[in-house]
Design a protein around this motif. Structure first.
Motif, short mmCIF file in Angstrom:
data_model
loop_
_atom_site.label_atom_id
_atom_site.label_comp_id
_atom_site.label_asym_id
_atom_site.label_seq_id
_atom_site.Cartn_x
_atom_site.Cartn_y
_atom_site.Cartn_z
N THR A 1 6.67 -7.92 -3.22
CA THR A 1 5.58 -7.97 -4.19
C THR A 1 4.98 -6.59 -4.34
O THR A 1 4.70 -5.92 -3.34
N GLN B 1 1.68 -5.33 -5.34
CA GLN B 1 0.38 -5.94 -5.52
C GLN B 1 -0.34 -5.35 -6.72
O GLN B 1 -0.33 -4.14 -6.92
N HIS C 1 -3.68 -6.72 -7.93
CA HIS C 1 -5.07 -7.20 -8.04
C HIS C 1 -5.23 -8.21 -9.17
O HIS C 1 -5.88 -7.98 -10.17
N ASP D 1 0.07 -10.95 -6.76
CA ASP D 1 -0.79 -10.74 -5.60
C ASP D 1 -0.34 -11.52 -4.38
O ASP D 1 -0.81 -11.26 -3.28
N ALA D 2 0.53 -12.50 -4.56
CA ALA D 2 0.99 -13.29 -3.42
C ALA D 2 2.31 -13.96 -3.75
O ALA D 2 2.65 -14.14 -4.92
N VAL E 1 5.58 -6.74 0.95
CA VAL E 1 4.54 -6.38 -0.02
C VAL E 1 4.34 -4.87 -0.02
O VAL E 1 4.39 -4.24 1.02
N THR F 1 1.52 -2.22 -0.90
CA THR F 1 0.08 -2.16 -1.15
C THR F 1 -0.38 -0.72 -1.19
O THR F 1 0.30 0.18 -0.71
N CYS G 1 -4.92 -2.25 0.32
CA CYS G 1 -5.08 -3.60 0.86
C CYS G 1 -4.28 -3.77 2.14
O CYS G 1 -3.30 -3.06 2.37
N PRO H 1 -1.70 -6.04 4.15
CA PRO H 1 -0.76 -7.14 3.93
C PRO H 1 -0.97 -8.23 4.98
O PRO H 1 -1.23 -7.94 6.15
N LEU I 1 0.36 -12.42 1.25
CA LEU I 1 -0.71 -11.99 0.35
C LEU I 1 -1.26 -10.67 0.86
O LEU I 1 -0.85 -10.17 1.90
N ALA I 2 -2.18 -10.10 0.11
CA ALA I 2 -2.82 -8.86 0.52
C ALA I 2 -4.32 -8.99 0.29
O ALA I 2 -4.75 -9.62 -0.69
#
Length: 70
Positions: A8, A10, A12, A32-33, A45, A47, A50, A52, A66-67
């Motif tokens: 992913t 990310q 937002h 985002d997830a 992910v 980022t 953020c 992870p 997710l983050a």
């Protein structure tokens, strides 16, 4: 098992992607997830600002990535 890496990037948002196949496309998914119930799916992910987070849901046997913004 087959293995596939899903990443992913990310963004937002409130976008959650369910990974439900073993395709070998390694293009980063704008979300985002991610969640998956498939064994052998590796979730990653990318980022910037953020942290992870990886979670395992024992009841549903599901991995969640997710983050969280710091």
């Amino acid at each position: 098992y087959e293995f596939a890496l899903k990443i992913t990037q990310q963004v937002h948002s409130n976008v959650v992607v369910e990974v439900n196949n073993y395709d070998l496309d390694t293009t980063a998914i704008q979300a985002d997830a991610m969640v998956t119930k498939l064994p052998g799916i590796l979730l990653g992910v990318q980022t910037a600002d953020c942290m992870p987070i990886l979670l395992y849901d024992w009841k549903n046997k599901m991995v969640k990535q997710l983050a969280q913004r710091l």
